[in-house]
Enzyme design. Structure first.
Site, PDB file in Angstrom:
ATOM      1  N   GLY A   1       0.791  -1.207   0.030  1.00  0.00           N
ATOM      2  CA  GLY A   1      -0.059   0.009  -0.108  1.00  0.00           C
ATOM      3  C   GLY A   1       0.782   1.324   0.029  1.00  0.00           C
TER       4      GLY A   1
ATOM      5  N   TYR B   1       0.630  21.222   0.884  1.00  0.00           N
ATOM      6  CA  TYR B   1      -0.509  20.103   0.798  1.00  0.00           C
ATOM      7  C   TYR B   1      -0.620  19.636   2.234  1.00  0.00           C
ATOM      8  CZ  TYR B   1      -1.677  19.221  -4.140  1.00  0.00           C
ATOM      9  OH  TYR B   1      -1.891  19.405  -5.475  1.00  0.00           O
TER      10      TYR B   1
ATOM     11  N   GLY C   1       5.894  24.649   6.650  1.00  0.00           N
ATOM     12  CA  GLY C   1       5.460  24.380   5.403  1.00  0.00           C
ATOM     13  C   GLY C   1       4.071  24.402   5.323  1.00  0.00           C
ATOM     14  N   GLY C   2       3.587  25.387   4.442  1.00  0.00           N
ATOM     15  CA  GLY C   2       1.939  25.516   4.303  1.00  0.00           C
ATOM     16  C   GLY C   2       1.567  24.890   2.927  1.00  0.00           C
TER      17      GLY C   2
ATOM     18  N   HIS D   1     -31.457  17.438  -7.825  1.00  0.00           N
ATOM     19  CA  HIS D   1     -31.696  18.458  -7.143  1.00  0.00           C
ATOM     20  C   HIS D   1     -32.242  18.107  -5.663  1.00  0.00           C
ATOM     21  CE1 HIS D   1     -32.697  22.477  -5.616  1.00  0.00           C
ATOM     22  NE2 HIS D   1     -33.719  21.911  -5.160  1.00  0.00           N
TER      23      HIS D   1
ATOM     24  N   THR E   1       3.067   4.458   0.795  1.00  0.00           N
ATOM     25  CA  THR E   1       3.033   5.667   1.428  1.00  0.00           C
ATOM     26  C   THR E   1       1.501   6.063   1.611  1.00  0.00           C
ATOM     27  OG1 THR E   1       5.211   6.691   0.563  1.00  0.00           O
ATOM     28  CG2 THR E   1       3.463   8.529   1.516  1.00  0.00           C
TER      29      THR E   1
HETATM   30  P1  FAD Z   1       4.800   4.968  -2.726  1.00  0.00           P
HETATM   31  O1  FAD Z   1       3.340   4.872  -2.159  1.00  0.00           O
HETATM   32  O2  FAD Z   1       5.644   5.752  -1.753  1.00  0.00           O
HETATM   33  O3  FAD Z   1       5.003   3.411  -2.459  1.00  0.00           O
HETATM   34  C1  FAD Z   1       6.449   2.998  -2.794  1.00  0.00           C
HETATM   35  C2  FAD Z   1       6.573   1.732  -2.159  1.00  0.00           C
HETATM   36  O4  FAD Z   1       7.938   1.262  -2.521  1.00  0.00           O
HETATM   37  C3  FAD Z   1       6.874   1.796  -0.629  1.00  0.00           C
HETATM   38  O5  FAD Z   1       5.837   0.757  -0.024  1.00  0.00           O
HETATM   39  C4  FAD Z   1       8.447   1.242  -0.305  1.00  0.00           C
HETATM   40  O6  FAD Z   1       8.462   0.669   0.918  1.00  0.00           O
HETATM   41  C5  FAD Z   1       8.518   0.729  -1.473  1.00  0.00           C
HETATM   42  N1  FAD Z   1       9.885   0.309  -1.866  1.00  0.00           N
HETATM   43  C6  FAD Z   1      10.945   1.480  -1.956  1.00  0.00           C
HETATM   44  N2  FAD Z   1      12.214   1.037  -2.338  1.00  0.00           N
HETATM   45  C7  FAD Z   1      11.956  -0.408  -2.582  1.00  0.00           C
HETATM   46  C8  FAD Z   1      12.916  -1.375  -2.826  1.00  0.00           C
HETATM   47  N3  FAD Z   1      14.202  -1.281  -3.281  1.00  0.00           N
HETATM   48  N4  FAD Z   1      12.435  -2.719  -2.739  1.00  0.00           N
HETATM   49  C9  FAD Z   1      10.997  -2.967  -2.598  1.00  0.00           C
HETATM   50  N5  FAD Z   1      10.267  -2.000  -2.244  1.00  0.00           N
HETATM   51  C10 FAD Z   1      10.592  -0.825  -2.143  1.00  0.00           C
HETATM   52  N6  FAD Z   1      -2.085  11.788  -2.972  1.00  0.00           N
HETATM   53  C11 FAD Z   1      -3.023  11.908  -3.453  1.00  0.00           C
HETATM   54  O7  FAD Z   1      -3.482  11.491  -4.548  1.00  0.00           O
HETATM   55  N7  FAD Z   1      -4.022  12.066  -2.551  1.00  0.00           N
HETATM   56  C12 FAD Z   1      -3.974  12.530  -1.305  1.00  0.00           C
HETATM   57  O8  FAD Z   1      -4.948  12.734  -0.438  1.00  0.00           O
HETATM   58  C13 FAD Z   1      -2.775  12.353  -0.732  1.00  0.00           C
HETATM   59  N8  FAD Z   1      -2.438  12.396   0.473  1.00  0.00           N
HETATM   60  C14 FAD Z   1      -1.433  12.332   1.026  1.00  0.00           C
HETATM   61  C15 FAD Z   1      -1.054  12.647   2.341  1.00  0.00           C
HETATM   62  C16 FAD Z   1       0.373  12.543   2.789  1.00  0.00           C
HETATM   63  C17 FAD Z   1       0.615  12.950   4.428  1.00  0.00           C
HETATM   64  C18 FAD Z   1       1.538  12.094   2.131  1.00  0.00           C
HETATM   65  C19 FAD Z   1       2.731  11.844   2.399  1.00  0.00           C
HETATM   66  C20 FAD Z   1       1.157  11.933   0.639  1.00  0.00           C
HETATM   67  C21 FAD Z   1      -0.241  12.008   0.122  1.00  0.00           C
HETATM   68  N9  FAD Z   1      -0.197  11.788  -1.310  1.00  0.00           N
HETATM   69  C22 FAD Z   1      -1.543  11.815  -1.729  1.00  0.00           C
HETATM   70  C23 FAD Z   1       0.568  11.388  -2.347  1.00  0.00           C
HETATM   71  C24 FAD Z   1       0.572   9.926  -2.424  1.00  0.00           C
HETATM   72  O9  FAD Z   1       0.859   9.060  -0.887  1.00  0.00           O
HETATM   73  C25 FAD Z   1       1.751   9.489  -3.538  1.00  0.00           C
HETATM   74  O10 FAD Z   1       1.599  10.158  -4.524  1.00  0.00           O
HETATM   75  C26 FAD Z   1       1.702   7.939  -3.721  1.00  0.00           C
HETATM   76  O11 FAD Z   1       1.631   7.167  -2.518  1.00  0.00           O
HETATM   77  C27 FAD Z   1       2.724   7.577  -4.653  1.00  0.00           C
HETATM   78  O12 FAD Z   1       2.773   6.010  -4.818  1.00  0.00           O
HETATM   79  P2  FAD Z   1       4.041   5.246  -5.263  1.00  0.00           P
HETATM   80  O13 FAD Z   1       3.409   3.888  -5.803  1.00  0.00           O
HETATM   81  O14 FAD Z   1       4.728   5.882  -6.335  1.00  0.00           O
HETATM   82  O15 FAD Z   1       4.872   5.414  -4.134  1.00  0.00           O
HETATM   83  P1  NAD Z   2       4.472  21.029  -0.971  1.00  0.00           P
HETATM   84  O1  NAD Z   2       5.367  21.299  -1.989  1.00  0.00           O
HETATM   85  O2  NAD Z   2       3.164  20.872  -1.057  1.00  0.00           O
HETATM   86  O3  NAD Z   2       4.676  22.234   0.260  1.00  0.00           O
HETATM   87  C1  NAD Z   2       5.857  22.466   0.909  1.00  0.00           C
HETATM   88  C2  NAD Z   2       5.771  23.693   1.490  1.00  0.00           C
HETATM   89  O4  NAD Z   2       7.112  23.856   2.327  1.00  0.00           O
HETATM   90  C3  NAD Z   2       5.971  25.069   0.271  1.00  0.00           C
HETATM   91  O5  NAD Z   2       4.901  25.914   0.474  1.00  0.00           O
HETATM   92  C4  NAD Z   2       7.217  25.686   0.561  1.00  0.00           C
HETATM   93  O6  NAD Z   2       7.424  26.971   0.202  1.00  0.00           O
HETATM   94  C5  NAD Z   2       7.273  25.328   1.990  1.00  0.00           C
HETATM   95  N1  NAD Z   2       8.916  25.446   2.526  1.00  0.00           N
HETATM   96  C6  NAD Z   2       9.852  24.846   2.073  1.00  0.00           C
HETATM   97  N2  NAD Z   2      11.090  24.999   2.987  1.00  0.00           N
HETATM   98  C7  NAD Z   2      10.428  25.505   3.678  1.00  0.00           C
HETATM   99  C8  NAD Z   2      11.129  26.073   4.819  1.00  0.00           C
HETATM  100  N3  NAD Z   2      12.584  25.995   5.185  1.00  0.00           N
HETATM  101  N4  NAD Z   2      10.342  26.983   6.301  1.00  0.00           N
HETATM  102  C9  NAD Z   2       9.209  27.042   5.649  1.00  0.00           C
HETATM  103  N5  NAD Z   2       8.570  26.617   4.621  1.00  0.00           N
HETATM  104  C10 NAD Z   2       9.141  26.118   3.810  1.00  0.00           C
HETATM  105  O7  NAD Z   2       4.852  19.553   0.051  1.00  0.00           O
HETATM  106  P2  NAD Z   2       4.003  18.906   0.944  1.00  0.00           P
HETATM  107  O8  NAD Z   2       2.953  19.559   1.769  1.00  0.00           O
HETATM  108  O9  NAD Z   2       5.455  18.217   2.160  1.00  0.00           O
HETATM  109  O10 NAD Z   2       3.677  17.681   0.227  1.00  0.00           O
HETATM  110  C11 NAD Z   2       4.504  16.808  -0.645  1.00  0.00           C
HETATM  111  C12 NAD Z   2       3.583  16.234  -1.565  1.00  0.00           C
HETATM  112  O11 NAD Z   2       2.974  15.109  -1.236  1.00  0.00           O
HETATM  113  C13 NAD Z   2       2.716  17.219  -2.417  1.00  0.00           C
HETATM  114  O12 NAD Z   2       3.287  17.867  -3.398  1.00  0.00           O
HETATM  115  C14 NAD Z   2       1.789  16.220  -2.973  1.00  0.00           C
HETATM  116  O13 NAD Z   2       2.412  15.841  -4.155  1.00  0.00           O
HETATM  117  C15 NAD Z   2       1.805  15.081  -1.868  1.00  0.00           C
HETATM  118  N6  NAD Z   2       0.524  15.370  -1.242  1.00  0.00           N
HETATM  119  C16 NAD Z   2      -0.748  15.328  -1.859  1.00  0.00           C
HETATM  120  C17 NAD Z   2      -1.892  15.402  -1.149  1.00  0.00           C
HETATM  121  C18 NAD Z   2      -3.169  15.298  -1.867  1.00  0.00           C
HETATM  122  O14 NAD Z   2      -3.177  15.249  -2.863  1.00  0.00           O
HETATM  123  N7  NAD Z   2      -4.332  16.153  -1.264  1.00  0.00           N
HETATM  124  C19 NAD Z   2      -1.896  15.605   0.087  1.00  0.00           C
HETATM  125  C20 NAD Z   2      -0.680  15.616   0.938  1.00  0.00           C
HETATM  126  C21 NAD Z   2       0.494  15.334   0.163  1.00  0.00           C
END
Ligand code: FAD
Ligand code: NAD
Length: 474
Positions: A44, A189, A186-187, A450, A46
């Protein structure tokens, strides 16, 4: 091969079991490929374990508690007694169900699962070190590989994440106790979504953002609404200040910031969440061994068929760069498997939506008016404010708007910006319109139930044609 190693062969080796990897594996299985998926940590990735799913669970639950306590205008006078540990336990249960589901789905599609860390040895072999000490390793010979190793939080100098006071998003989603105060660096996502969660649960939240506004890349009239609401929730913003370091203070942390002019400030909080972006994890599987070199910003470059520079090696999801979103990863994983199976699949991100699960939510897809002009269109814009939507009023959620952009001459829908309740759901209709080559007239001509929020999408489309019934036409 090392003596004593097990060796297996597979048509498609998928490295990483997040949205990109498991989509590639399942789709490969459906297409009759012999697929092996290797996951180093948790199925699953991240998204399911410490991203989309746990954050959205906490966003919903904190929103529910907050809404109950703030419904006096509806005649509801209640207190929400939140047991934080139980809430986190419920969130963990949701995560467990979904991660278990990934394993089940992979197995149901004939995918061979290996727990361990995969590294390329050469263009046709990978070694998998099984998890845990003394668990050994195995060689996997492959014909095609999909690298789906995801991304990890960017660390800033001076802020070593210690899971105690200095947290990354994964830690913040797994706290055992609710902090009294939180400084969010960081402000973007994550900063905006999680500061909303904690503020709604009663934590004192300060957001330190290096730029002058929240959510870089989003239009001002969109971020204005989200920032104003966040301030209403008690979140304090310090714009134009970059976090530089921290020291211990009163059992918590004192965060030091610096403006562009060199002015310094400090903010003290029980915990600090660092959310300054994520970087591709392109260094976990020895890409050099297959001759792939990450780009300057660290992602693996791919073409529209997810192919890397190395024959037979594909890359999908966050490791392949922006957009780093789970639904983009799903699509890329699907395309990778289809291309490997010989199908004519290709990527096209023109209708890849994005949503921010703030209060209110933001949903975007396709072009805005400026982008449309830059692409040579003569754009026409239609808008429907949420305050004119009957459904939004019945929900007590009248802030925001739907803005739709189309080509003036043909009426082809080009994009939308939505701020308001369920914007993450509403945006899907516009995505479908773009994908199908629908015109404004098709959206207007579709009868919407609606009273629903989706009527606002149709009304915005009607507004662009000067025929809206529930808002003044331009
Ligand atoms: P990942 O989900 O990061 O999966 C990669 C996997 O590879 C991991 O399980 C890792 O253990 C494994 N791996 C790495 N190296 C190796 C290796 N050498 N061998 C075997 N396994 C390995 N995106 C959205 O669209 N909507 C959201 O609401 C959203 N919310 C988010 C909230 C947070 C707090 C965060 C951090 C991210 C959010 N994202 C969101 C972003 C989203 O989680 C990622 O875009 C997504 O997980 C990417 O999928 P991926 O498969 O590329 O990588
Ligand atoms: P982000 O790029 O959205 O925001 C990072 C922020 O940190 C920026 O506004 C930047 O100006 C600020 N920043 C950087 N260095 C700083 C410093 N030293 N002091 C103060 N501010 C600083 O990154 P994120 O919030 O960490 O999210 C990472 C990624 O995860 C997103 O770009 C997105 O791809 C994914 N994500 C997606 C969702 C969603 O789809 N709803 C939710 C969460 C995360």
């Amino acid at each position: 091969m090392v003596v004593g190693d097990i060796s297996t062969g597979t048509e498609l080796l998928v490295i990483g079991g997040g949205p990109g990897g498991y989509a590639a594996a399942i789709r490969g299985g459906q297409l009759g490929l012999d697929v092996t998926l290797v996951e180093a940590d948790a199925y699953g990735g991240t998204c399911l374990n410490e991203g989309c799913i746990p954050s959205k669970a906490l966003i919903h639950a904190s929103g529910l508690a907050h809404a109950v306590e703030h419904a006096e205008s509806m005649g509801i006078h209640a207190r929400a007694d939140v047991d934080f540990q139980e809430l986190v336990g419920w969130k963990d249960g949701v995560v467990d169900r979904l991660t278990g589901g990934v394993e089940t789905l992979c197995e149901a599609n004939g995918v061979n699962l290996i727990e361990g860390r995969a590294e390329f040895v050469d263009g046709g072999t990978a070694r998998v070190a099984h998890g845990g000490e003394g668990q050994g390793s195995e060689s996997v010979e492959f014909e095609h590989a999909v690298v789906a190793t995801g991304s990890r939080p960017i660390e800033i100098p001076g802020f070593d994440v210690d899971d105690e006071r200095i947290l990354d998003s994964g830690d913040a989603l797994s706290l055992e106790t609710l902090p009294e105060s939180l400084c969010v660096v960081g402000g973007g996502y994550i900063g905006m979504e999680l500061s909303t969660v904690f503020a709604k649960l009663g934590t004192d939240v300060t957001v330190v953002e290096a730029l002058e506004d929240v959510l870089p890349g989003y239009d001002d009239d969109v971020t204005d609404i989200v920032r104003d609401r966040a301030e209403e929730l008690g979140i304090e913003f310090r714009f134009g200040e970059a976090a530089r370091g921290w020291t211990e203070a009163d059992g918590g942390a004192r965060v030091e910031t610096e403006t562009e002019d060199g002015e310094t400030n400090t903010y003290t909080a029980e915990r600090v969440l660092v959310a300054v972006g994520r970087e591709p994890a392109a260094d976990t599987c020895d890409l050099e061994a297959v001759g792939v070199e990450p780009s300057e910003d660290g992602h693996i470059e791919t073409d529209d068929a997810t192919r890397t520079a190395a024959e037979g090696v594909h890359a999908v999801g966050d490791v392949a760069g922006e957009p780093m979103l789970a639904h983009a990863a799903y699509r890329e994983g699907r395309v990778a498997a289809e291309v490997v199976a010989g199908e004519p699949a290709r990527l096209d991100h023109q209708a890849t939506p994005a949503a921010v699960f703030t209060d209110p939510e933001i949903g975007t897809v396709g072009l805005d008016a400026e982008g449309a002009e830059a692409e040579g269109f003569d754009p026409v814009v239609g808008e429907m404010p949420m305050r004119s939507s009957g459904r939004a009023l019945t929900l007590g959620a009248e802030t925001g708007f739907v803005r739709i952009v189309a080509d003036r001459e043909t009426g082809f829908v080009l994009g939308a910006r939505i701020v308001g309740p369920e914007a993450s759901e509403l945006i899907a209709e516009v995505g479908l319109a773009i994908e199908m080559g629908a015109r404004l007239g098709d959206v207007v001509g579709t009868i919407h139930v609606h009273p629903t929020l989706s009527e606002a999408v149709a009304e915005a489309a009607a507004n662009a044609r000067g025929t809206a019934l529930h808002t003044t036409n331009r």
